[in-house]
Every structure is written in C-alpha cells, then in structure tokens.
Design an enzyme around this catalytic site. Sequence first.
Site, PDB file in Angstrom:
ATOM      1  N   HIS A  83      23.237  17.006  -4.171  1.00  0.00           N
ATOM      2  CA  HIS A  83      21.928  16.378  -4.356  1.00  0.00           C
ATOM      3  C   HIS A  83      21.927  15.023  -3.674  1.00  0.00           C
ATOM      4  O   HIS A  83      22.869  14.238  -3.822  1.00  0.00           O
ATOM      5  CB  HIS A  83      21.589  16.192  -5.829  1.00  0.00           C
ATOM      6  CG  HIS A  83      20.268  15.510  -6.037  1.00  0.00           C
ATOM      7  ND1 HIS A  83      19.071  16.196  -6.004  1.00  0.00           N
ATOM      8  CD2 HIS A  83      19.959  14.205  -6.231  1.00  0.00           C
ATOM      9  CE1 HIS A  83      18.083  15.339  -6.186  1.00  0.00           C
ATOM     10  NE2 HIS A  83      18.597  14.131  -6.326  1.00  0.00           N
ATOM     11  N   ASP A 164      11.053  17.577 -17.886  1.00  0.00           N
ATOM     12  CA  ASP A 164      11.294  16.598 -16.825  1.00  0.00           C
ATOM     13  C   ASP A 164      10.195  16.629 -15.767  1.00  0.00           C
ATOM     14  O   ASP A 164       9.802  15.571 -15.260  1.00  0.00           O
ATOM     15  CB  ASP A 164      12.650  16.847 -16.159  1.00  0.00           C
ATOM     16  CG  ASP A 164      12.867  15.898 -15.005  1.00  0.00           C
ATOM     17  OD1 ASP A 164      13.005  14.692 -15.271  1.00  0.00           O
ATOM     18  OD2 ASP A 164      12.840  16.349 -13.850  1.00  0.00           O
ATOM     19  N   ARG A 171       5.904   9.200 -14.580  1.00  0.00           N
ATOM     20  CA  ARG A 171       6.646   8.052 -14.042  1.00  0.00           C
ATOM     21  C   ARG A 171       6.089   7.623 -12.699  1.00  0.00           C
ATOM     22  O   ARG A 171       6.021   6.429 -12.390  1.00  0.00           O
ATOM     23  CB  ARG A 171       8.133   8.402 -13.902  1.00  0.00           C
ATOM     24  CG  ARG A 171       8.858   8.502 -15.235  1.00  0.00           C
ATOM     25  CD  ARG A 171      10.220   9.135 -15.064  1.00  0.00           C
ATOM     26  NE  ARG A 171      11.004   8.452 -14.048  1.00  0.00           N
ATOM     27  CZ  ARG A 171      11.876   9.047 -13.249  1.00  0.00           C
ATOM     28  NH1 ARG A 171      12.062  10.365 -13.327  1.00  0.00           N
ATOM     29  NH2 ARG A 171      12.555   8.350 -12.357  1.00  0.00           N
ATOM     30  N   SER A 186      16.716  12.847 -14.963  1.00  0.00           N
ATOM     31  CA  SER A 186      15.837  13.752 -14.222  1.00  0.00           C
ATOM     32  C   SER A 186      16.635  14.613 -13.257  1.00  0.00           C
ATOM     33  O   SER A 186      16.485  15.838 -13.214  1.00  0.00           O
ATOM     34  CB  SER A 186      14.779  12.938 -13.462  1.00  0.00           C
ATOM     35  OG  SER A 186      13.966  13.775 -12.668  1.00  0.00           O
ATOM     36  N   LYS A 190      18.170  18.988 -14.199  1.00  0.00           N
ATOM     37  CA  LYS A 190      17.923  20.168 -13.351  1.00  0.00           C
ATOM     38  C   LYS A 190      19.232  20.727 -12.801  1.00  0.00           C
ATOM     39  O   LYS A 190      19.397  21.950 -12.714  1.00  0.00           O
ATOM     40  CB  LYS A 190      16.955  19.797 -12.224  1.00  0.00           C
ATOM     41  CG  LYS A 190      15.549  19.470 -12.707  1.00  0.00           C
ATOM     42  CD  LYS A 190      14.565  19.324 -11.583  1.00  0.00           C
ATOM     43  CE  LYS A 190      14.732  18.031 -10.815  1.00  0.00           C
ATOM     44  NZ  LYS A 190      14.254  16.849 -11.561  1.00  0.00           N
TER      45      LYS A 190
END
Length: 432
Positions: A83, A164, A171, A186, A190
């Site tokens: 990520h 989320d 947000r 967040s 996931k």
Amino acid sequence: MHSAVSVIMAKRDGGELSDEQIDWVVDGFTRGEVADEQMSALAMAILLRGMNRREIARWTGAMIESGQRMSFADLPRPTVDKHSTGGVGDKITLPLAPLVAACGAAVPQLSGRGLGHTGGTLDKLESIPGWRADVPVADMRRILADPAIGAVICAAGADLAPADKRLYALRDVTGTVESIPLIASSIMSKKIAEGTAALVLDVKVGAGAFMKTLDAARELATAMVELGTDAGLRTVALLTAMDTPLGRTAGNALEVAETVEVLSGGGPADVVELTLALAREMLAQAGIHDIDPADVLADGRAMDHWKAMIRAQGGDPDAALPAAAHTEIVTAERSGTLTRLDAMGVGLAAWRLGAGRARQGDPVQFGAGVEMHAKPGDAVVAGQPLLTLHTDTSEAFAAAREALRDACAIDAAQPAPGPVVPASIVLDRIAP
C-alpha cells in the site's frame, strides 16, 4: 448506556475511549444510529486529541467488524500486498504487482481512485481499453492461483470495512483527513480485512505527500506497522521521498506507458529503484528468498505476468492508450541546472488538466497529465522543453500553468561533469 454525545465529549476533553465506547459508536454509525454530524465531531476530536495504541487497534478492529473478511490462506502460494499513501507520478503498483507475482508470490492488490493531486491506481489502469476494476472474489482466487498470472489489482468490495468508507467521505469534507490515527485505521482496516498474509507499506514523505516531514511519516508508519503486527499481519514500512514526482509522467495513460517501459527493461531510474526495493521487501515478507526481482524484471517474466494480469481483467495490453486532444510545452526560462521540480505543483497541474478529480465520482481524462523532460540535477538550456501538458480541454492550460508557476527552479551554474547520482528514494525502514 452509551450516547454519541458522551463519546464525543470524552475524546474532546482528552480522555481515552473505552473498548465498549469504540465498538458502540462505530457500530451505531454503520447502522445509521450515530448521525454524520456526530461522527464528524468525533473525528475532529480525534484529530485534535489523538488516540493511543490500544484505541487505534480497537477502532481498526471495529471498522473491520462492520463488514466481511476475506481469506486467501488456501492459495498454493504465499500472499503479500503493498500500500502507498499516495504521491505524484506514483505508478509503482503497476509494475510491482506482476513483478512480485512472477517471483512466486500471490498479490491481491486492492487499490483506489485518485482524489485531488494524488493519482489513483484504478484510474490509471482504466485507461487500458477493456480493463475492469471490479473483480468478484471467486475470479480473484482463480487469477491469484494461476502461476501464469498471480496478481490482481482491483477495487475493494462494498462489504469490506463499510464503516471506513462512510467515515472517509466525512473526513474529506470536514478537514480531518490528516488525523494519523484515522489514516492508519482507514488503511489497515481494509488491508487486514483483505486477508493477505503480509503487507509492505510505502509511506511517502515530502511536498507532494500527505506527510510533509519525516517525523510525521515515521509516526504514521509506526502506527500502521503496530496495527498490522497486533492483528497477526506481517507488516513493514518504507519511508520514501516525494518532494519530486516519481518518474517522468503524472497522469493516467501516461503512467501506464511508463510502466510498460519499466517492464520492458527501461524506464526512469527512480521508478525502477523503488519498484525493486519494494519487491525485495514483499518477497522477504512472503518468505521467498531465492530469487532476485531485478533478474525477473530484466528477462521479461514480469512483462509476461503484466500482460496476463491485464487480460484476466478484460483489458487488452497491446491496445493503443488514450491520448489527449491538446498539448502545450513549458520551456526553461534560463540555462543552468534544474534544482527543483515540486511534486505538489506538478500534481496540481495534472489534476487541473483533467487527470484527477475534485470529488468522489467525478470523471477523469485518461490522456491528461504532465510529461517531464528534465529532473533535478539535469542541465537545461533556455528555451528547451521542461514539461509537456496534456489535456482534452485546452482552457485548462492556464490553470495548470498557474500551478506550475513556482514549481521549477533553475540555478545558473552548470552541473559538475559526469553522471548525476540522485539521492536514494528510500529514506527509512520501520519494522516491528
């Protein structure tokens, strides 16, 4: 008996939220009993007051429990994901996933779309004719188990950490995106729910990143590594530079074309360096130690997996990519050495040209973006092209030029003879 107001006030006043309070408020928000404005107030309180390790872990767990978990434990090869926190020209996932798959791992890569100045992986891939981002779980399993493919880059399903998704949208419109506990939970909710066995995080640092300083990036990386470790997910993070855009393109189809260059054995040195650094970390986390990804990139195996991956998701890897209807060149105003190419300026320009979106759901132009003909350290001559702007809407050129007004700096001195040796892209490594 809990109430949204009591939870908000507890965090507003600097208190720790109990496990029960966190579970209750996330569950109530998921079911619609906690109103958006109440969750927005709580998000602001968390931004201002923070959370400790226990609170962040419980918050992340509650986000996961709001939906379903996936599992790839039965696959015949080890699973590992990556990520990135987002940057300008950050096309690394595109060559990285097939490269790691070609080395023997399975890569279930759940990615997102761009918002603002950072490009989205799915937007880039959707510029390939026929390619689709939505892949049913059964198809994911089949593709990941196939030794000729082994990688999927796709959108997360609606039932993966749905709380989320709702909170992220709030947000974005309430000025609470920068909260490190909320960013960490967040991302990790996931990734943990996704069911991969190992994870490598690429935390960007600098002008074009959400984390502007090394200290902030280390805080975020540490929080995410702790969350993964506590959940039994083998996790490591690299802090990587994002003051200058990655590679020589920022845009959707432009970055796909650059990916193909990298997979063909060429491409910009910084993109190759970071791709290989992340590949080595992913393979180590997956327990694969007997193969050098540089060899796999050089001999064409990674390209074979790229083409197979694109075909498996309906795309044609050999089709012509979309091209913008209009181009405009930005030239060097003086001769000398390019000393700065600001990532944020380039990212904003690409966004204004149509490569990004201001709101979730806005369309993007696949051919739009910025092509960079020089990078910091290069010698330039007055009048030579520095950047080429690409867009379907020529009226966007003025706004893009404004974004780039202070993005480039040229020193009158010429660079020293010999090749430019850039600073390393990898700034630090955070491990459990």
